[in-house]
Design a protein around this motif. Structure first.
Motif, PDB file in Angstrom:
ATOM      1  N   ASP A  75       0.833  -1.207   0.000  1.00 25.32           N
ATOM      2  CA  ASP A  75       0.000   0.000   0.000  1.00 25.32           C
ATOM      3  C   ASP A  75       0.868   1.258   0.000  1.00 25.32           C
ATOM      4  OD1 ASP A  75      -2.237  -1.622   0.057  1.00 25.32           O
ATOM      5  OD2 ASP A  75      -2.486  -1.484   2.233  1.00 25.32           O
ATOM      6  N   VAL A  76       1.934   1.229   0.793  1.00 25.50           N
ATOM      7  CA  VAL A  76       2.854   2.377   0.835  1.00 25.50           C
ATOM      8  C   VAL A  76       3.518   2.561  -0.518  1.00 25.50           C
ATOM      9  CG1 VAL A  76       4.988   3.259   1.841  1.00 25.50           C
ATOM     10  CG2 VAL A  76       3.258   2.205   3.314  1.00 25.50           C
ATOM     11  N   LEU A  77       3.955   1.464  -1.122  1.00 22.58           N
ATOM     12  CA  LEU A  77       4.584   1.550  -2.440  1.00 22.58           C
ATOM     13  C   LEU A  77       3.618   2.147  -3.455  1.00 22.58           C
ATOM     14  CD1 LEU A  77       6.911   0.908  -4.398  1.00 22.58           C
ATOM     15  CD2 LEU A  77       5.904  -1.370  -4.694  1.00 22.58           C
ATOM     16  N   GLY A  78       2.355   1.711  -3.412  1.00 14.59           N
ATOM     17  CA  GLY A  78       1.374   2.231  -4.350  1.00 14.59           C
ATOM     18  C   GLY A  78       1.199   3.729  -4.247  1.00 14.59           C
ATOM     19  N   GLU A  79       1.312   4.262  -3.048  1.00 15.62           N
ATOM     20  CA  GLU A  79       1.189   5.710  -2.844  1.00 15.62           C
ATOM     21  C   GLU A  79       2.382   6.473  -3.432  1.00 15.62           C
ATOM     22  OE1 GLU A  79       0.792   6.072   1.332  1.00 15.62           O
ATOM     23  OE2 GLU A  79      -1.273   5.311   1.400  1.00 15.62           O
ATOM     24  N   GLN A  80       3.499   5.782  -3.588  1.00 16.98           N
ATOM     25  CA  GLN A  80       4.706   6.419  -4.104  1.00 16.98           C
ATOM     26  C   GLN A  80       4.799   6.374  -5.627  1.00 16.98           C
ATOM     27  OE1 GLN A  80       7.636   4.070  -2.042  1.00 16.98           O
ATOM     28  NE2 GLN A  80       7.556   5.316  -0.188  1.00 16.98           N
ATOM     29  N   LEU A  81       3.943   5.588  -6.254  1.00 14.16           N
ATOM     30  CA  LEU A  81       3.990   5.419  -7.705  1.00 14.16           C
ATOM     31  C   LEU A  81       2.919   6.267  -8.383  1.00 14.16           C
ATOM     32  CD1 LEU A  81       4.350   1.517  -7.883  1.00 14.16           C
ATOM     33  CD2 LEU A  81       6.183   3.218  -7.830  1.00 14.16           C
ATOM     34  N   ASP A  82       3.238   6.805  -9.550  1.00  8.19           N
ATOM     35  CA  ASP A  82       2.206   7.519 -10.299  1.00  8.19           C
ATOM     36  C   ASP A  82       1.339   6.505 -11.034  1.00  8.19           C
ATOM     37  OD1 ASP A  82       3.564   6.731 -12.642  1.00  8.19           O
ATOM     38  OD2 ASP A  82       4.628   8.638 -12.814  1.00  8.19           O
ATOM     39  N   GLU A  83       0.306   6.986 -11.693  1.00  7.16           N
ATOM     40  CA  GLU A  83      -0.674   6.098 -12.317  1.00  7.16           C
ATOM     41  C   GLU A  83      -0.036   5.186 -13.351  1.00  7.16           C
ATOM     42  OE1 GLU A  83      -4.897   6.391 -14.812  1.00  7.16           O
ATOM     43  OE2 GLU A  83      -3.987   8.180 -13.927  1.00  7.16           O
ATOM     44  N   ALA A  84       0.854   5.733 -14.161  1.00  4.37           N
ATOM     45  CA  ALA A  84       1.490   4.932 -15.205  1.00  4.37           C
ATOM     46  C   ALA A  84       2.360   3.832 -14.605  1.00  4.37           C
ATOM     47  CB  ALA A  84       2.326   5.835 -16.109  1.00  4.37           C
ATOM     48  N   GLU A  85       3.072   4.163 -13.521  1.00  2.00           N
ATOM     49  CA  GLU A  85       3.949   3.176 -12.904  1.00  2.00           C
ATOM     50  C   GLU A  85       3.147   2.101 -12.177  1.00  2.00           C
ATOM     51  OE1 GLU A  85       8.018   1.913 -11.957  1.00  2.00           O
ATOM     52  OE2 GLU A  85       6.928   2.909 -13.562  1.00  2.00           O
ATOM     53  N   ARG A  86       2.044   2.483 -11.582  1.00  2.00           N
ATOM     54  CA  ARG A  86       1.157   1.488 -10.962  1.00  2.00           C
ATOM     55  C   ARG A  86       0.643   0.514 -12.006  1.00  2.00           C
ATOM     56  NH1 ARG A  86      -1.881   3.298  -6.006  1.00  2.00           N
ATOM     57  NH2 ARG A  86      -3.761   2.487  -6.995  1.00  2.00           N
ATOM     58  N   ALA A  87       0.203   1.050 -13.138  1.00  3.86           N
ATOM     59  CA  ALA A  87      -0.311   0.202 -14.209  1.00  3.86           C
ATOM     60  C   ALA A  87       0.775  -0.732 -14.735  1.00  3.86           C
ATOM     61  CB  ALA A  87      -0.867   1.060 -15.343  1.00  3.86           C
ATOM     62  N   ARG A  88       1.991  -0.200 -14.865  1.00 10.72           N
ATOM     63  CA  ARG A  88       3.102  -1.020 -15.341  1.00 10.72           C
ATOM     64  C   ARG A  88       3.412  -2.144 -14.359  1.00 10.72           C
ATOM     65  NH1 ARG A  88       9.459   0.486 -15.818  1.00 10.72           N
ATOM     66  NH2 ARG A  88      10.060  -1.199 -17.231  1.00 10.72           N
ATOM     67  N   MET A  89       3.359  -1.844 -13.060  1.00 15.79           N
ATOM     68  CA  MET A  89       3.620  -2.883 -12.074  1.00 15.79           C
ATOM     69  C   MET A  89       2.537  -3.959 -12.098  1.00 15.79           C
ATOM     70  SD  MET A  89       4.242  -2.595  -7.960  1.00 15.79           S
ATOM     71  CE  MET A  89       4.200  -4.107  -6.966  1.00 15.79           C
ATOM     72  N   LEU A  90       1.281  -3.554 -12.260  1.00 18.44           N
ATOM     73  CA  LEU A  90       0.195  -4.532 -12.343  1.00 18.44           C
ATOM     74  C   LEU A  90       0.385  -5.448 -13.547  1.00 18.44           C
ATOM     75  CD1 LEU A  90      -2.913  -2.362 -11.410  1.00 18.44           C
ATOM     76  CD2 LEU A  90      -1.760  -4.061  -9.994  1.00 18.44           C
ATOM     77  N   ASP A  91       0.842  -4.894 -14.657  1.00 14.75           N
ATOM     78  CA  ASP A  91       1.122  -5.714 -15.832  1.00 14.75           C
ATOM     79  C   ASP A  91       2.220  -6.737 -15.520  1.00 14.75           C
ATOM     80  OD1 ASP A  91      -0.759  -4.486 -17.426  1.00 14.75           O
ATOM     81  OD2 ASP A  91       0.662  -3.117 -18.384  1.00 14.75           O
ATOM     82  N   GLU A  92       3.209  -6.316 -14.720  1.00 14.58           N
ATOM     83  CA  GLU A  92       4.295  -7.233 -14.369  1.00 14.58           C
ATOM     84  C   GLU A  92       3.810  -8.329 -13.429  1.00 14.58           C
ATOM     85  OE1 GLU A  92       8.084  -8.498 -15.222  1.00 14.58           O
ATOM     86  OE2 GLU A  92       7.043  -6.736 -16.037  1.00 14.58           O
ATOM     87  N   VAL A  93       2.878  -7.998 -12.535  1.00 12.85           N
ATOM     88  CA  VAL A  93       2.273  -9.031 -11.693  1.00 12.85           C
ATOM     89  C   VAL A  93       1.577 -10.071 -12.563  1.00 12.85           C
ATOM     90  CG1 VAL A  93       0.445  -9.490 -10.004  1.00 12.85           C
ATOM     91  CG2 VAL A  93       2.009  -7.577  -9.646  1.00 12.85           C
ATOM     92  N   ARG A  94       0.814  -9.599 -13.547  1.00 14.32           N
ATOM     93  CA  ARG A  94       0.126 -10.534 -14.454  1.00 14.32           C
ATOM     94  C   ARG A  94       1.135 -11.382 -15.221  1.00 14.32           C
ATOM     95  NH1 ARG A  94      -2.739  -5.528 -15.525  1.00 14.32           N
ATOM     96  NH2 ARG A  94      -4.665  -5.505 -14.310  1.00 14.32           N
TER      97      ARG A  94
END
Length: 338
Positions: A298-317
């Motif tokens: 949750d803390v990491l998510g607050e530190q990432l912008d929208e594009a970086e959050r989306a990129r990380m979710l793609d990497e999880v997938r």
């Protein structure tokens, strides 16, 4: 005719349920046949039902529960029916249902759509957004149900050894990746020294194969691709990408992996040396550790912008896709020598 989902779909769903929803598995078991259940692990999915292995004071049982909405044929329908089962279980047991499931009141749970409106991702904890991302579709495969067989006690000792060998190649890459981004403040809350698995894997392989285990193990193609991707992410210095792989592997080991250890130890009479990989006792209370881990997400998510959050979710997938591809390759390799 009952729909039989591919191994990729089954492993994706069961890994998600056993990694992030063990408490929900237990509620379903207690509500639908085993009120004294002390543990419950999802081991299979068909178009007609879900299957769980349940433990209570009388021993171990296999529980099959039909989908509330009737037979299904498509991958996205599985989530809808699991949510409906969870909601119905909560109603039967008098337990409030969580909104994060998108759960509906019991009267219309079976008709709930997998695409029903939910809170916007930015309004939810990032750990919840990541958790839900693992429900994304997996491609079909022709592989055997390799991981399901191990979880149901139908796999051979060689199947387990082959799985341990793939884990070695995966964690060799993952733990090297963790070392490469260890100095990044965004990674600080994730990698405890007690998580390191390579020494335990080496001990397991010595016990299972012998002192010459390094000459005997081979990575399947999907494992090679998986390890290469983790090294690529680390070489980029992309801490959030390393976390994506770290999360999918370690939280699975801390959840459904604990059941696998119990299952194979009992089935194959393995001592601790054969299942040391799954021993996280140095972490203390595993439930508390996982809660702390999700708080760090949750803390990491607050530190990432929208594009970086989306990129990380793609990497999880991508990490989940690599993982199920490994199961597929193992299943196909097993068929090739049968």
């Amino acid at each position: 005719m009952v729909t039989n989902f591919s191994d990729d779909v089954i492993s994706g769903v069961t890994r998600h349920m056993n990694g992030d929803h063990m408490a929900d598995n237990l509620l379903i078991a207690r509500a639908f046949g085993h009120p004294g259940a002390t543990s419950s692990t999802m081991v299979g999915v068909t178009g007609a039902s879900g299957r769980w292995l349940v433990t209570d004071a009388e021993g171990e049982h296999e529980l099959t529960v039909e989908w509330p909405g009737g037979p299904i044929t498509e991958r996205p329908e599985i989530r809808r029916e699991v949510v409906a089962l969870y909601t119905a279980a909560c109603a039967k047991l008098g337990v409030p249902a969580r909104d994060e499931h998108g759960a509906q009141p019991q009267s219309d749970a079976a008709d709930a759509s997998v695409d029903a409106p939910a809170a916007a991702p930015e309004d939810r904890p990032f750990s919840v957004v990541i958790r839900e991302s693992s429900w994304s579709d997996h491609s079909d495969s022709e592989g055997a149900t390799f991981m399901e067989d191990i979880m149901r006690g139908k796999g051979s000792l060689q199947d387990y050894i082959d799985l341990v060998a793939q884990h070695y190649f995966m964690y060799e890459a993952l733990e090297a990746a963790a070392d490469q981004v260890a100095a990044d403040p965004r990674f600080a809350g994730f990698h405890s020294p007690s998580l390191v698995r390579l020494p335990a894997l080496e001990a397991d392989l010595v016990h299972l194969i012998g002192a010459d285990w390094r000459e005997q193990i081979v990575a399947v193609p999907a494992t090679l691709e998986y390890a290469a991707r983790m090294r690529e992410v680390a070489a980029e210095g992309w801490a959030a990408g390393v976390v994506a792989h770290h999360y999918t592997r370690y939280l699975g080991d801390l959840s459904g992996g604990q059941y696998i250890a119990k299952r194979v130890a009992k089935q194959h009479d393995l001592p601790s040396a054969g299942i040391a990989f799954y021993d996280f006792s140095e972490l203390g209370d595993l439930a508390e550790f996982k809660n702390q881990y999700r708080a760090a997400l949750d803390v990491l998510g607050e530190q990432l912008d929208e594009a970086e959050r989306a990129r990380m979710l793609d990497e999880v997938r991508a990490a989940y896709a690599f993982n199920t591809a490994v199961f597929r390759d193992l299943g196909q390799a097993k068929l090739a020598v049968a």
